[in-house]
Design an enzyme around this catalytic site. Sequence first.
Site, PDB file in Angstrom:
ATOM      1  N   HIS A 164       0.852  -1.196   0.000  1.00 32.45           N
ATOM      2  CA  HIS A 164       0.000   0.000   0.000  1.00 32.45           C
ATOM      3  C   HIS A 164       0.890   1.249   0.000  1.00 32.45           C
ATOM      4  O   HIS A 164       1.931   1.270   0.660  1.00 32.45           O
ATOM      5  CB  HIS A 164      -0.863  -0.021   1.265  1.00 32.45           C
ATOM      6  CG  HIS A 164      -2.094   0.850   1.200  1.00 32.45           C
ATOM      7  ND1 HIS A 164      -2.028   2.216   1.047  1.00 32.45           N
ATOM      8  CD2 HIS A 164      -3.407   0.550   1.290  1.00 32.45           C
ATOM      9  CE1 HIS A 164      -3.262   2.711   1.062  1.00 32.45           C
ATOM     10  NE2 HIS A 164      -4.116   1.729   1.189  1.00 32.45           N
ATOM     11  N   GLY A 199       0.356  -4.922   1.650  1.00 34.34           N
ATOM     12  CA  GLY A 199      -0.853  -5.168   0.871  1.00 34.34           C
ATOM     13  C   GLY A 199      -0.569  -5.824  -0.473  1.00 34.34           C
ATOM     14  O   GLY A 199      -1.436  -6.452  -1.072  1.00 34.34           O
ATOM     15  N   TYR A 230      -4.786  -5.060  10.551  1.00 38.57           N
ATOM     16  CA  TYR A 230      -5.212  -5.649   9.269  1.00 38.57           C
ATOM     17  C   TYR A 230      -6.696  -6.012   9.336  1.00 38.57           C
ATOM     18  O   TYR A 230      -7.262  -6.165  10.410  1.00 38.57           O
ATOM     19  CB  TYR A 230      -4.331  -6.853   8.918  1.00 38.57           C
ATOM     20  CG  TYR A 230      -4.085  -6.904   7.430  1.00 38.57           C
ATOM     21  CD1 TYR A 230      -3.322  -5.905   6.820  1.00 38.57           C
ATOM     22  CD2 TYR A 230      -4.644  -7.879   6.627  1.00 38.57           C
ATOM     23  CE1 TYR A 230      -3.120  -5.903   5.449  1.00 38.57           C
ATOM     24  CE2 TYR A 230      -4.434  -7.880   5.250  1.00 38.57           C
ATOM     25  CZ  TYR A 230      -3.680  -6.875   4.668  1.00 38.57           C
ATOM     26  OH  TYR A 230      -3.487  -6.858   3.301  1.00 38.57           O
TER      27      TYR A 230
HETATM   28  O1  YXS Z   1      12.136   8.812  -0.816  1.00 40.27           O
HETATM   29  P1  YXS Z   1      11.523   8.617  -2.179  1.00 40.27           P
HETATM   30  O2  YXS Z   1      10.567   9.714  -2.583  1.00 40.27           O
HETATM   31  O3  YXS Z   1      12.553   8.275  -3.258  1.00 40.27           O
HETATM   32  O4  YXS Z   1      10.576   7.296  -2.102  1.00 40.27           O
HETATM   33  C1  YXS Z   1      11.163   6.093  -1.673  1.00 40.27           C
HETATM   34  C2  YXS Z   1      10.180   5.434  -0.728  1.00 40.27           C
HETATM   35  O5  YXS Z   1       9.563   6.343   0.155  1.00 40.27           O
HETATM   36  C3  YXS Z   1       9.164   4.907  -1.705  1.00 40.27           C
HETATM   37  N1  YXS Z   1       8.380   3.809  -1.121  1.00 40.27           N
HETATM   38  C4  YXS Z   1       7.097   3.905  -0.787  1.00 40.27           C
HETATM   39  N2  YXS Z   1       6.237   4.940  -0.875  1.00 40.27           N
HETATM   40  C5  YXS Z   1       4.971   4.709  -0.428  1.00 40.27           C
HETATM   41  N3  YXS Z   1       4.551   3.530   0.080  1.00 40.27           N
HETATM   42  C6  YXS Z   1       5.391   2.481   0.167  1.00 40.27           C
HETATM   43  N4  YXS Z   1       4.938   1.325   0.646  1.00 40.27           N
HETATM   44  C7  YXS Z   1       6.729   2.648  -0.270  1.00 40.27           C
HETATM   45  N5  YXS Z   1       7.829   1.847  -0.309  1.00 40.27           N
HETATM   46  C8  YXS Z   1       8.824   2.577  -0.836  1.00 40.27           C
HETATM   47  O6  YXS Z   1       9.910   4.426  -2.807  1.00 40.27           O
HETATM   48  C9  YXS Z   1      11.148   5.163  -2.883  1.00 40.27           C
HETATM   49  C10 YXS Z   1      12.294   4.176  -2.863  1.00 40.27           C
HETATM   50  O7  YXS Z   1      12.239   3.542  -1.612  1.00 40.27           O
HETATM   51  P2  YXS Z   1      13.584   2.997  -0.913  1.00 40.27           P
HETATM   52  O8  YXS Z   1      14.641   4.048  -1.036  1.00 40.27           O
HETATM   53  O9  YXS Z   1      13.204   2.516   0.428  1.00 40.27           O
HETATM   54  O10 YXS Z   1      13.957   1.765  -1.875  1.00 40.27           O
HETATM   55  P3  YXS Z   1      14.855   0.491  -1.508  1.00 40.27           P
HETATM   56  O11 YXS Z   1      15.087  -0.188  -2.792  1.00 40.27           O
HETATM   57  O12 YXS Z   1      16.005   0.915  -0.668  1.00 40.27           O
HETATM   58  O13 YXS Z   1      13.907  -0.412  -0.590  1.00 40.27           O
HETATM   59  C11 YXS Z   1      12.774  -1.019  -1.168  1.00 40.27           C
HETATM   60  C12 YXS Z   1      11.858  -1.514  -0.024  1.00 40.27           C
HETATM   61  C13 YXS Z   1      10.555  -2.006  -0.636  1.00 40.27           C
HETATM   62  C14 YXS Z   1      12.568  -2.636   0.776  1.00 40.27           C
HETATM   63  C15 YXS Z   1      11.589  -0.310   0.927  1.00 40.27           C
HETATM   64  O14 YXS Z   1      11.150   0.792   0.130  1.00 40.27           O
HETATM   65  C16 YXS Z   1      10.527  -0.638   1.941  1.00 40.27           C
HETATM   66  O15 YXS Z   1      10.770  -1.330   2.946  1.00 40.27           O
HETATM   67  N6  YXS Z   1       9.283  -0.124   1.671  1.00 40.27           N
HETATM   68  C17 YXS Z   1       8.178  -0.334   2.595  1.00 40.27           C
HETATM   69  C18 YXS Z   1       7.644  -1.757   2.503  1.00 40.27           C
HETATM   70  C19 YXS Z   1       6.437  -1.869   3.455  1.00 40.27           C
HETATM   71  O16 YXS Z   1       6.609  -1.876   4.681  1.00 40.27           O
HETATM   72  N7  YXS Z   1       5.261  -1.864   2.883  1.00 40.27           N
HETATM   73  C20 YXS Z   1       3.992  -1.902   3.644  1.00 40.27           C
HETATM   74  C21 YXS Z   1       3.162  -0.693   3.248  1.00 40.27           C
HETATM   75  S1  YXS Z   1       1.693  -0.578   4.260  1.00 40.27           S
HETATM   76  C22 YXS Z   1       0.716  -1.855   3.642  1.00 40.27           C
HETATM   77  O17 YXS Z   1       0.969  -2.409   2.589  1.00 40.27           O
HETATM   78  C23 YXS Z   1      -0.470  -2.251   4.453  1.00 40.27           C
HETATM   79  C24 YXS Z   1      -1.316  -1.099   4.894  1.00 40.27           C
HETATM   80  S2  YXS Z   1       0.027  -3.184   5.840  1.00 40.27           S
HETATM   81  O18 YXS Z   1       0.916  -2.307   6.589  1.00 40.27           O
HETATM   82  O19 YXS Z   1      -1.158  -3.474   6.579  1.00 40.27           O
HETATM   83  O20 YXS Z   1       0.707  -4.352   5.332  1.00 40.27           O
END
Ligand code: YXS
Length: 257
Positions: A64, A108, A138
Amino acid sequence: MAYTLTEIIDNFGVITLNREDKRNALSGALIYDLINSLEFMERNKVRVVILRASSRVKCWSAGHDVAELPTTNVDPLRYSDPLELGIRAIRKYPAPVIAMIHGTVWGGACDIAINCDLIIGDPTCTFAITPAKLGVPYNPSGIMHFLSRVPLNIAKEMFFTALPIEAERAERVGIVNHLVPEAELEKFTYDLARHIGNHSSESIAVMKEQARIIGDSFPINPETWEYIQELRRKVYQGKHYYEGISAFMEKRKPNFE
Ligand code: YXS
């Protein structure tokens, strides 16, 4: 800007997630593009849809879009949230949707992937459901999706630890149908789609819809639903959820005191 790319090959269609700068985070705009792409495929009567990311990504989808999670006492995973609309569009799509996964899958996006009818992964695929990292309560349908995919103890481990399940284990516990070498992922998945597409689309559509209806038949009385919603409301209106979102946006570790 199209956040999904669509292609029709022989008797199947391919939808590619296309928001790499944000790691294919599932914004409302991306989900609406996904739903439009599914409608395009249905109009063109493709027999199978493959949902994939580009082979150059390390992350299939970061889940998400956190920047779009509400911080005003609104259920972050309400029925009308775009993520939920996307999940239901896949579940109700009248043909098989195969998730072809190279790279990491988060939050998500895991729910999107496990609601595809099959998952074909390569050794880089991992699956992490992450509400515990953000203080997100969730939702019942999401938990039901995981419970219908993996044993209860595995689902609990995934939700409680928020740690990625690596490829080998993902196949062992049943998240992934087939784990194939990276270089063979596309050919294997495309050949499987072509093979399924040669069978009766009417028979497959009605078996998919029956599986959805029967698989979703959980007898729960209205009072129990109200109890569940009350439990969740306390969390998404509580301190942890607000701290989880703020910490992510400020790029710092959350402090769930
Ligand atoms: O700083 P900029 O503008 O370059 O943006 C960065 C991150 O902020 C963005 N980004 C996201 N933006 C919005 N929502 C996200 N979920 C998200 N994930 C990443 O993408 C740009 C590059 O991210 P960066 O620098 O971290 O890339 P990386 O290659 O070092 O790492 C990739 C990941 C995916 C390992 C890392 O971005 C990460 O851990 N992202 C969050 C993964 C996560 O926790 N997702 C859950 C989202 S909440 C959801 O899905 C549900 C509501 S729940 O929580 O219930 O599961």
